[in-house]
Design an enzyme around this catalytic site. Structure first.
Site, mmCIF file in Angstrom:
data_model
loop_
_atom_site.group_PDB
_atom_site.id
_atom_site.type_symbol
_atom_site.label_atom_id
_atom_site.label_comp_id
_atom_site.label_asym_id
_atom_site.label_seq_id
_atom_site.Cartn_x
_atom_site.Cartn_y
_atom_site.Cartn_z
ATOM 1 N N HIS B 68 20.903 53.256 31.028
ATOM 2 C CA HIS B 68 21.866 52.199 30.717
ATOM 3 C C HIS B 68 21.380 51.375 29.537
ATOM 4 O O HIS B 68 20.270 51.586 29.046
ATOM 5 C CB HIS B 68 22.136 51.298 31.921
ATOM 6 N N HIS B 70 20.375 48.306 28.930
ATOM 7 C CA HIS B 70 19.403 47.197 28.918
ATOM 8 C C HIS B 70 18.204 47.583 28.060
ATOM 9 O O HIS B 70 17.732 48.717 28.101
ATOM 10 C CB HIS B 70 18.947 46.865 30.326
ATOM 11 N N ASP B 72 15.102 47.076 28.271
ATOM 12 C CA ASP B 72 13.880 47.621 28.872
ATOM 13 C C ASP B 72 14.060 49.071 29.291
ATOM 14 O O ASP B 72 13.175 49.664 29.884
ATOM 15 C CB ASP B 72 13.381 46.744 30.032
ATOM 16 N N HIS B 73 15.234 49.639 28.964
ATOM 17 C CA HIS B 73 15.448 51.068 29.217
ATOM 18 C C HIS B 73 15.780 51.853 27.964
ATOM 19 O O HIS B 73 15.642 53.070 27.949
ATOM 20 C CB HIS B 73 16.571 51.258 30.248
ATOM 21 N N HIS B 157 25.313 48.185 38.714
ATOM 22 C CA HIS B 157 24.355 47.418 37.885
ATOM 23 C C HIS B 157 24.971 46.830 36.622
ATOM 24 O O HIS B 157 25.096 45.625 36.497
ATOM 25 C CB HIS B 157 23.152 48.307 37.581
ATOM 26 N N ASP B 178 18.312 51.674 36.926
ATOM 27 C CA ASP B 178 18.542 50.473 37.731
ATOM 28 C C ASP B 178 19.877 50.654 38.419
ATOM 29 O O ASP B 178 20.838 51.101 37.806
ATOM 30 C CB ASP B 178 18.595 49.215 36.845
ATOM 31 N N GLU B 203 13.950 52.846 41.379
ATOM 32 C CA GLU B 203 13.348 51.578 41.007
ATOM 33 C C GLU B 203 13.180 50.745 42.272
ATOM 34 O O GLU B 203 13.924 50.896 43.225
ATOM 35 C CB GLU B 203 14.257 50.852 40.002
#
Lengths: 361, 599
Positions: B68, B70, B72-73, B157, B178, B203
Site C-alpha cells: 500500500h 504508506h 514505510d512500505h 487499512h 498492514d 504485521e
C-alpha cells in the site's frame, strides 16, 4: 459523565485487580481451556490526575499474559513478591504464577497450592497480605479457612470451624485480624493469634430468604484503625447494610438499592468502597449498570436509597439482537482519581468512566 | 526437505521500514520497500546488500510487491529501483499505483527542499520507477513467469491496500502488509479465503494493544471540534487528500446534520476534485455502505462541506478547514496555520504521524515558538491536539485472519521480540502451527511438505479398481505400481508397461522349500494325504489335486517326492513366486508341523 472510555477484551473477565505500577489485571473465566490472564498497562490518560481529551495514547497495552487451564474466578497479587495467586473451579486449590515483565511477556505458572478437597466444595476465595511474610488467606467454606505462606507453602494458620457455610469473600483487616463473609450473610471475625477461639459473628437483618451476600471492606487511609472502617454488605435482593465492627450488635445503616427483581442470581455481586471519596461506595452485578451511593445520608430505616450516579454504558454496548443484555461482572475504583471507576461485563467490554459531581455538593 | 526462506530487511522486530525478502521454490520476491521515517541518514533505507553482494538485483529478484502507499512500505522504492538498480516488474494495486507517486513526490520535496538533503531520489526517478509498475486487480491471478503467480486480497487499512498471495507450484506464502479486520466508515475489513498457505507473514504492530473504541475516539474528536466552534474559534485539520480525511469528513458531516450546526466546513480546492476523482475511480475499494449509497448520492459530495478559497481564512467567526498537506510542512495548511496560530480560541488537530523536521512534528512535540522563513518567530497560542485514527489489526484481528487463511506456519513482523512472546504462544496453542519472529537480517527457514502431483495411467487405475472390494471414497486404498520420473513429470504405471517403456525384461523369482515328513507310504499316497489335510484346513483357498500328483494352493505348487536315501521320509517341495511369499511361508510352516495321523 466527565469521561468515558470503552474497550473490548477478547474474552470477558470477572475480576479487575490493581498491581504495582498502576497495572491492571484481568482474566478469562470461560469453561474451556485456554483462559488468558492479562496484565495491562492503562493508557497515560488514565494514569495522570488531569483528564485529557484527545491523546495519541488512548489504548490499554497488554504487558504480559499467561494461559490458565481453569476458569479464573479470583486473582490476587502477593505484595512484596513477583507472584500472583488465582483460584477457580473445579476445586479449592490455588494456582500460583510468576510475573517478570522486564524479561518476558509471559506469566509463568508455578506449582499450585493444594488443599484437601472434600465433597461439595467450590472454588476458594482469596486475599493476600505481606506482613511477617507474603501470605495468602484462602478457603471456600467457613470450616476450611487457612493462611498459607506463599513462598514456603507452609500452613501458618487454620481457622477454628464455625460452621460449613460457603464463603463469599474474605479479607485481612490488618495483619492479625481476618474478616470472613458467608454467602448466607454472616460475618465472622477471627484473630490469627488465637486460632482456637470462636469467631464473633454478625448476623443479617430480616428473615433469611435464600438471598446471597457479599461484602466490601475499606482499605482505610493511613493512621486509621482498620476496624473503625464500616463493613458494607450487599444482598442479591438489593439490601445494603453497614456495620461498625466495634459495635456488631446493631447496624450503622441499612438501605435498599433499586434493583431489578432478583432473577439474575448472585454470581457477580460486587460492592466496594471508594478509596478517595469518604462514604461513597459502588455496587454492581444485577444488570448492566453500576450504581454509586453516598452513604453519609443513610440511616437505619432500610428505605430505598438514591444513587448519586448510575453507569449504564454496558447495557448499550452489546451487538444487540436477541442475545441477553450484558451483565456487569465486576467493578473497581481507580486508586488515585477520586471519581473514576473501571467496570467489566459479560460481553467482554471494559469501561473506564468518570462522572461529573452533581451541583450543590 | 523443501523450504521457504524469509529475511526481513526492515520490520523484523521493529516498527519502521517494511522490506521482506522471500525465497520460495527457487523464486525470490521482495515484499514492500519502505522508508524508515525516524532516521535522516542511510539507516532509513533497508540494507539491500543482504540480497546479493554482487550480481544485479534484476537477475536475482523475480519481482517486487508493494502492499500500500504508506511511506514505510513504499518510500524507498525509487531509491531501490533507480539508485541501487532494479528493472524487473513491480506489482501493486491500481489505487496504490495512482497514489504512490504523489506521496513520494511530496516526501521528496520535504526532504530535499526543506531539509536540504542531497543523497535522495529525484522527481524523474519517481517517474521512471512508476513506469516499471504493473497494476493488479483484487483476486486476479497474475502470472509473473511460468511458475510464479501472485494474487491480491482486500486488506482494508487504506485505499488500495492489499494482502498478497505468492504461489509457486503448490507452495505458497501470504503477506498481509498492514491490514484491518474491522470495517470503518469508508473502508471494509480485510478478507482472505481458506487458501492454506505454507506461511502467513502478518504485521503485529497492534497485537498487544486493546484499543479504545472507535466511538469514544470519534466522540472526543467531535467534542473538541464542537467546543472550539461554539466559542467562536477556528479548527484546522491538516490532511493528506486521501485516507483519513474522507473518514473525518463523513464523521463531521453526519454530526453537523444531527446537531444542526451552522458553522462552515471547508475542504481545500483542487483536492476535493482529485479526492472525489480517485474515490469514484476506485469505488469498488470502499466499503459496502458507501458503494450502496453512492448510487443515490455521492458519499463524497457533502452538503455541509464546501470548497475552500484562500480568502476565507480571514473571515471572522468559527469554521472548520481541512487543508493539505498533512504534516504542515508547506502549502495551504501551513499558510492557514500561520494565520490562526496566534489566537488561543483556535485549534489544530493533527490526524496522523508527522515526519521529523515538519512543523507538524514540532508542535506535537510541544514546541510553541517556531522559526519560519525569513527568521520570523511564530508564537503558537492555538490548541494543538493529536488524534490517531489509523487502522491496524489487534490480537483478536490477527487470530481472525489466521483462522480465515489456515496457514501451516505464521511469521510475525513489526513488533518487539519481548512483547510478542505471548502472542506467539497464543497462536501456537490455538492453531497448533509454528510461529516465528525474526529480527532484521535474520533468515528464517520454514520447511514445507509440498504435494507432488503424479499422473496415474488409465490401465493401472482400471486394473486396481477391478481387484478387491469396490473402493470406499473415504478410505485410502493401497495400490501397487511403478513410479517413473522423467524430466519434471511423475507417472504411475503398471509394472508391465514400465518394463515395456524402459525396454527391460521381467525377472521372475521363484522360491522352493523342502519339508521333510515321515511317511513310509508311496509318494502318491503322501501327496493325497497332504491334499486332504490342506483342503480341510485352508477352506478359503483354492486347493487342487492335479493328475500328476502335485497339489496347488492358489498358485503355489507342492510336490511329494521320495527322499533319496531314506525310504521312510518323504520330501515335499513347496514352490512359489515372489508375489506369493506370504502364503508360501505360511504353507511351509504349516507343513512343517507334520500331517495328522488319521489321513
Amino acid at each position: 459523565y466527565r469521561d468515558l472510555h470503552t474497550f473490548e477484551l477478547q474474552a470477558p473477565t470477572r475480576l479487575i485487580e490493581w498491581a504495582r505500577g498502576s497495572r491492571v489485571c484481568v482474566a478469562g473465566y470461560g469453561q474451556s481451556d485456554g483462559n488468558e490472564i492479562l496484565q495491562l498497562i492503562p493508557p497515560p490518560t488514565l494514569l495522570t490526575k488531569e483528564t485529557q481529551g484527545l491523546c495519541p495514547e488512548r489504548d490499554f497495552k497488554v504487558e504480559c499474559g499467561g494461559f490458565s487451564e481453569r476458569p479464573v474466578y479470583s486473582l490476587k497479587y502477593v505484595p512484596d513478591t513477583s507472584l500472583l495467586v488465582t483460584s477457580g473451579p473445579p476445586d479449592s486449590s490455588l494456582q500460583v504464577w510468576q510475573v517478570s515483565a522486564e524479561d518476558s511477556d509471559i506469566i509463568k505458572s508455578v506449582s499450585p497450592i493444594e488443599t484437601e478437597n472434600g465433597t461439595g466444595q467450590s472454588w476458594a476465595k482469596i486475599a493476600t497480605i505481606s506482613a511477617r511474610a507474603p501470605w495468602v488467606l484462602h478457603g471456600s467454606r467457613l470450616d476450611r479457612v487457612q493462611i498459607t505462606e506463599v513462598e514456603s507453602r507452609k500452613n501458618v494458620y487454620t481457622a477454628a470451624s464455625g460452621g460449613s457455610e460457603e464463603l463469599s469473600s474474605l479479607a485481612f483487616l490488618d495483619c492479625n485480624t481476618l474478616l470472613l463473609c458467608c454467602t448466607a450473610g454472616r460475618l465472622c471475625l477471627a484473630d490469627i493469634r488465637q486460632p482456637q477461639s470462636l469467631m464473633e459473628a454478625v448476623s443479617v437483618p430480616s428473615v433469611p430468604c435464600s438471598e446471597q451476600w457479599c461484602m466490601g471492606t475499606r482499605h482505610g487511609a493511613q493512621g486509621l484503625e482498620p476496624s473503625s472502617q464500616p463493613v458494607a454488605r450487599l444482598s442479591s435482593r438489593g439490601l445494603l447494610t453497614l456495620t461498625d465492627l466495634r459495635k456488631t450488635s446493631e447496624f450503622l445503616a441499612l438501605a435498599k438499592a433499586r434493583v431489578p427483581s432478583p432473577g439474575s442470581g448472585a454470581e457477580f455481586l460486587c460492592i466496594s468502597w471508594s478509596p478517595a471519596l469518604e462514604g461513597c461506595l459502588a455496587i454492581s452485578g444485577f444488570d448492566g449498570t453500576v450504581h454509586v451511593y453516598d452513604t453519609q445520608s443513610w440511616d437505619s430505616s432500610g428505605r430505598e436509597a438514591e444513587p448519586i450516579f448510575v453507569h449504564k454504558g454496558h447495557a448499550f454496548g452489546g451487538a444487540g439482537g436477541s442475545r441477553d443484555p450484558p451483565l456487569v461482572t465486576v467493578h473497581t475504583w481507580h486508586l488515585q482519581k477520586p471519581r473514576t471507576l473501571l467496570s467489566a461485563a459479560s460481553d467482554g467490554s471494559l469501561h473506564v468512566w468518570d462522572w461529573v459531581q452533581p451541583c450543590g455538593k | 526437505m523443501p523450504e521457504i526462506k524469509v529475511t526481513p530487511l526492515g520490520a523484523g522486530q521493529d516498527v519502521g521500514r517494511s522490506c521482506i525478502l522471500v525465497s520460495i521454490a527457487g523464486k525470490n520476491v521482495m515484499l514492500d520497500c519502505g522508508m524508515h521515517m525516524g532516521y535522516n541518514d542511510d539507516r532509513r533505507f533497508p540494507d539491500f546488500s543482504y540480497i546479493t553482494q554482487n550480481g544485479r538485483l534484476t537477475d536475482f529478484l523475480d519481482c517486487v510487491i508493494i502492499s500500500h502507499f504508506h511511506l514505510d512500505h513504499c518510500g524507498a522504492l525509487p531509491y531501490f529501483s533507480e539508485m541501487v538498480g532494479y528493472d524487473g516488474p513491480i506489482y501493486m494495486t491500481h489505487p496504490t499505483k495512482a497514489i504512490c507517486p504523489i506521496l513520494l513526490e511530496d516526501y521528496r520535496k520535504i526532504t530535499v527542499d526543506k531539509k536540504g538533503e542531497t543523497n535522495f531520489f529525484t522527481s524523474q526517478m519517481i517517474k521512471d520507477c512508476m513506469k516499471k509498475v504493473v497494476a493488479v486487480h483484487l483476486h486476479q491471478t497474475v502470472q509473473v513467469d511460468e511458475e510464479l503467480e501472485i494474487k491480491a486480497y482486500y486488506a482494508g487499512h487504506v485505499l488500495g491496500a492489499a494482502m498478497f498471495q505468492i504461489k509457486v507450484g503448490c507452495e505458497s506464502v501470504v503477506y498481509t502488509g498492514d491490514y484491518n479486520m474491522t470495517p470503518d466508515r469508508h473502508l471494509g475489513a480485510a478478507w482472505i479465503d481458506k487458501c492454506r498457505p505454507d506461511l502467513l507473514i502478518s504485521e503485529s504492530t497492534y497485537a498487544t494493544t486493546i484499543r479504545d473504541s472507535k466511538r469514544c475516539r470519534e466522540r472526543d474528536f467531535l467534542k473538541k471540534v464542537h467546543e472550539t466552534v461554539e466559542r467562536g474559534g477556528k479548527v484546522l485539520i491538516p490532511v493528506f487528500a486521501l485516507g483519513r480525511a474522507q473518514e473525518l469528513c463523513i464523521l463531521l458531516e453526519t454530526f453537523w446534520e444531527r446537531m444542526n450546526l451552522k458553522a462552515p466546513i471547508y475542504f481545500s480546492t483542487g483536492l476535493t476534485e482529485k479526492a472525489n476523482h480517485y474515490y469514484k475511480l476506485f469505488i469498488t475499494w470502499t466499503n459496502q455502505k458507501i458503494r450502496k449509497t453512492f448510487v443515490q448520492r455521492n458519499m463524497f459530495e457533502f452538503k455541509h462541506i464546501k470548497a475552500f478559497d484562500r480568502a476565507f481564512a480571514d473571515n471572522p467567526g468559527p469554521m472548520v478547514v481541512f487543508a493539505t498537506p498533512g504534516m504542515l510542512h508547506a502549502g495551504q495548511s501551513l499558510q492557514i496555520f500561520r494565520k490562526w496560530a496566534g489566537n488561543e480560541k483556535n485549534m489544530v488537530i493533527m490526524p496522523g504521524y508527522c515526519v521529523q523536521g515538519t512543523v507538524g512534528h514540532k508542535i506535537l512535540s510541544g514546541q510553541r515558538k517556531l522559526e519560519m522563513e525569513g527568521r520570523q518567530i511564530l508564537e503558537v497560542k492555538m490548541q494543538v491536539e493529536y488524534m490517531s485514527f489509523s487502522a491496524h489489526a489487534d490480537a483478536k484481528g490477527i487470530m481472525q485472519l489466521i483462522r480465515q487463511a489456515e496457514p501451516r506456519n505464521v511469521l510475525l513482523v513489526h513488533g518487539e521480540a519481548k512483547k510478542m512472546e505471548f502472542l506467539k504462544q497464543k497462536i501456537e496453542q490455538e492453531f497448533h502451527v509454528s510461529c516465528y519472529m525474526p529480527a532484521n537480517g535474520e533468515t528464517t527457514t520454514i520447511l514445507t511438505n509440498p504435494c507432488i502431483p503424479v499422473d496415474i495411467s488409465l490401465g493401472l487405475l482400471k486394473r486396481e479398481t477391478a481387484i478387491g472390494p469396490s473402493p470406499d471414497a473415504k478410505k485410502p486404498k493401497l495400490m501397487h505400481g511403478t513410479l517413473l520420473m522423467k524430466d519434471n513429470s511423475f507417472r504411475l504405471v503398471s509394472p508391465e508397461q514400465a518394463l515395456k517403456e524402459l525396454g527391460l525384461a521381467e525377472h521372475q523369482l521363484r522360491f522352493t522349500c523342502r519339508v521333510h515328513i515321515q511317511d513310509p507310504r508311496k509318494e502318491h499316497e503322501t501327496g493325497l494325504r497332504v491334499y486332504n489335510h490342506l483342503k480341510g484346513i485352508l477352506k478359503d483357498y483354492s486347493v487342487q489335486h492335479l493328475p500328476d500328483g502335485s497339489i496347488t494352493v492358489e498358485s503355489i505348487l507342492i510336490q511329494a517326492t521320495a527322499h533319496s536315501e531314506d525310504q521312510g521320509t518323504k520330501v515335499l517341495l513347496v514352490s512359489w513366486t515372489y508375489q506369493d511369499e506370504e502364503l508360501g511361508s505360511y504353507l511351509t510352516s504349516l507343513l512343517k508341523k507334520g500331517l495328522p495321523q488319521s489321513t
